[in-house]
Scaffold this motif. Structure first.
Motif, short mmCIF file in Angstrom:
data_model
loop_
_atom_site.label_atom_id
_atom_site.label_comp_id
_atom_site.label_asym_id
_atom_site.label_seq_id
_atom_site.Cartn_x
_atom_site.Cartn_y
_atom_site.Cartn_z
N GLN A 86 62.79 22.81 13.71
CA GLN A 86 61.66 23.45 13.03
C GLN A 86 61.24 24.80 13.61
O GLN A 86 60.31 25.43 13.09
N LYS A 118 49.85 21.53 7.09
CA LYS A 118 51.28 21.84 7.20
C LYS A 118 51.80 21.80 8.64
O LYS A 118 53.01 21.79 8.86
N SER A 170 54.20 18.66 10.45
CA SER A 170 55.62 18.53 10.11
C SER A 170 56.50 19.45 10.97
O SER A 170 57.71 19.32 10.98
#
Length: 131
Positions: free
Chosen positions: A39, A107, A110
């Motif tokens: 990520q 958000k 995640s």
């Protein structure tokens, strides 16, 4: 011609001036985040395109943001505050806003491990270039 005043910046300049007169010490907040596997690219983009512009627009002074060259899940950023009142006011403007609560905040989980956030308050030494 329309004159546009940036009130967060004007407020900041007034606070800085008063603090200089009173000798109040500013401080930095060094924030370390652990980003979830795969990520980091998404997180850096989210910080640079969404979080930093939003927080700056509320008057937050973001000094820098960094990725680690040695730990591939470590993201660090630094913010500057004139004093504790400044920090409290800016936290409220940012984190109590509808934009943060409904668009930005949801958000984050995640991409980032919120339980591993490390926040350090640091003050520049007398010869530090960053002040």
């Amino acid at each position: 011609s329309n004159i546009h005043f940036n009130f967060p910046i004007l407020q900041k300049l007034i606070i800085i001036s008063i603090n200089l007169l009173l000798g109040v010490k500013m401080f930095f907040e060094l924030r370390e985040y652990r980003i979830l596997p795969g990520q980091m690219g998404n997180w850096v983009n989210f910080m640079e395109d969404v979080i930093i512009p939003f927080q700056s627009g509320q008057g937050m002074i973001i000094v820098g943001s960094f990725t680690s060259t040695e730990e591939d899940d470590l993201y660090i950023w630094m913010r500057r505050f004139e004093n504790e009142e400044d920090r409290i006011s800016l936290y409220e403007k940012v984190y109590e806003s509808d934009t943060w609560k409904t668009e930005i905040g949801p958000k984050i989980p995640s991409m980032m491990d919120r339980e591993r956030i490390v926040v350090r308050r640091i003050s520049p030494s007398s010869k530090s270039i960053i002040k």
